[in-house]
Enzyme design. Sequence first.
Site, PDB file in Angstrom:
ATOM      1  N   LYS A  89       0.851  -1.199   0.000  1.00 49.34           N
ATOM      2  CA  LYS A  89       0.000   0.000   0.000  1.00 49.34           C
ATOM      3  C   LYS A  89       0.882   1.242   0.000  1.00 49.34           C
ATOM      4  O   LYS A  89       1.913   1.284   0.690  1.00 49.34           O
ATOM      5  CB  LYS A  89      -0.896  -0.032   1.249  1.00 49.34           C
ATOM      6  CG  LYS A  89      -1.925   1.090   1.324  1.00 49.34           C
ATOM      7  CD  LYS A  89      -2.802   0.934   2.574  1.00 49.34           C
ATOM      8  CE  LYS A  89      -3.862   2.022   2.674  1.00 49.34           C
ATOM      9  NZ  LYS A  89      -4.698   1.881   3.896  1.00 49.34           N
TER      10      LYS A  89
ATOM     11  N   SER B 193      -9.711   1.948   3.097  1.00 43.24           N
ATOM     12  CA  SER B 193      -8.857   2.669   2.191  1.00 43.24           C
ATOM     13  C   SER B 193      -7.837   1.771   1.460  1.00 43.24           C
ATOM     14  O   SER B 193      -7.275   2.197   0.457  1.00 43.24           O
ATOM     15  CB  SER B 193      -8.088   3.744   2.963  1.00 43.24           C
ATOM     16  OG  SER B 193      -7.227   3.163   3.914  1.00 43.24           O
TER      17      SER B 193
ATOM     18  N   SER C 135      -9.773  -0.292   7.391  1.00 42.41           N
ATOM     19  CA  SER C 135      -9.247  -0.201   6.027  1.00 42.41           C
ATOM     20  C   SER C 135      -8.574  -1.442   5.469  1.00 42.41           C
ATOM     21  O   SER C 135      -8.265  -1.476   4.285  1.00 42.41           O
ATOM     22  CB  SER C 135      -8.265   0.957   5.921  1.00 42.41           C
ATOM     23  OG  SER C 135      -8.977   2.146   5.739  1.00 42.41           O
TER      24      SER C 135
END
Length: 489
Positions: free
Chosen positions: A80, A155, A179
């Site tokens: 990420k 997210s 997330s």
Amino acid sequence: MLNQLTISELATELAKGRASSRAATRACLDQIQRVESQIGAFISYDVAGALAQADAADQALAGGATHAQRPLLGVPVAIKDVIAVKGQPLNCGSKILGKFISPYDATVIEKLKAAGAVVFGRLNMDEFAMGSSTENSAFHVTRNPWDTSRIPGGSSGGSAAAVAADECIAALGSDTGGSIRQPAALCGCVGLKPSYGRVSRYGLVAFASSLDQIGCLTKDVRDAAILLEVLSGVDPCDSTSVPRVVSRYTESLTGDIKGLKLGLPKEYRIGGLDPEVKQAIDAAVAQFQTLGAEVVEVSLPHTDYAIATYYIIATAEASANLARFDGIRYGLRVDGADPIELYARTRGAGFGAEVKRRILLGTYVLSSGYYDAYYLRAQKVRTLIRNDFLKAFETVDAIIAPTSPTAAFKIGEKANDPLQMYLMDIFTISANLAGICGISIPCGFTKTPKLPIGVQLLGKPFGEETILKIAHAYEQSTAWHKEKPPLSR
Ligand code: GLN
């Protein structure tokens, strides 16, 4: 196809010499070539860097290195865009960092590399991890591999979509209020958020420091256990990491959960729960019982306050953490007549609407006169929420809940309604406030369209072994995790 394998399957192929890390990495890169125009899971990826790491892994394997010593040797893992990888761009899904390249590795990246992983790619995310749909990325929207008109969750939407579409073997994400678990549920993969302090946050760009935790998105529970073993441990660079022994998580995956007690929180029986999600969760509860677990009702009386509490604490911490993006130290700079104008212009141009909304809210709740009424009160309620869980864990080994109230929604459906979006976190946020661990695993699909549904297991602080054990037993007795989105085939 090598890109479709789990970590443990690929490790076996590599160890037996039936595959090379170069071929596995190539397979992931080929899949990216094939599907990225429809998915958009990555912001960028470095082909030469990935293949060089793969070649080094193949050399180590040829030299006799084993997966017992280096559990991820030759395994491609994508990251990420909020976790620092030396020499790679670090943007946090934002424009404010400009062309910033990370000068160092996060502790989790050092650990992945030491374990032999091929660390590659920058996965898309909501800007600074603020969001539940990955629509808040300043780069592009990521699409759900099960239905590309829908969001992948957020997210860590890029991480979940990339794992679900077999563009990597596993991925790292971060979870501040759900997330990792929510996008895992919406894309049909496994998402593990460790207890606060289990994994070092050094090199994770801070959103809300008392809630943030790095975790993983994987194709099955065993892979989550393998990764957690690698990632966990105290770190002198993160004073909030906890000096507790790291368990051999994979050894807890016995398949036997007879006699374990699971709690169903009565406050989680809410009106907004989608009927198909409810049905899937009920069926999962029945399956846990078939496996010999006892299911009882528990109460988490302060559940109603979780979202409000979270949005005060998370925004307060974010407003402080994001003050460092000032146009002076690094990243984007928009010049002004004086430093204050430079600061205002840079932040005006560099941050997106959701980030600005949160900085405003966070600054407000911390301001003199409001601090006691909002921030301090929220901290007190946070303690009550944590105590609810600790009390429940006196009688049960884990708590079962839906991960998300609905399956993946359409792109744009909630984009103009932040409050609706915040409600997507209703079942995940409390775990971060309480500092406990949680895992989401696939437990079914909606009918038309066919979209994944996830069930969540929440465990005691540092109780990862137990939730992994329970999740694994369930997974091995069902086939949900084996289904692939049409596009990945
Ligand atoms: N969706 C939540 C938020 O927008 C949680 C985000 C996260 O876990 N990073 O803050």
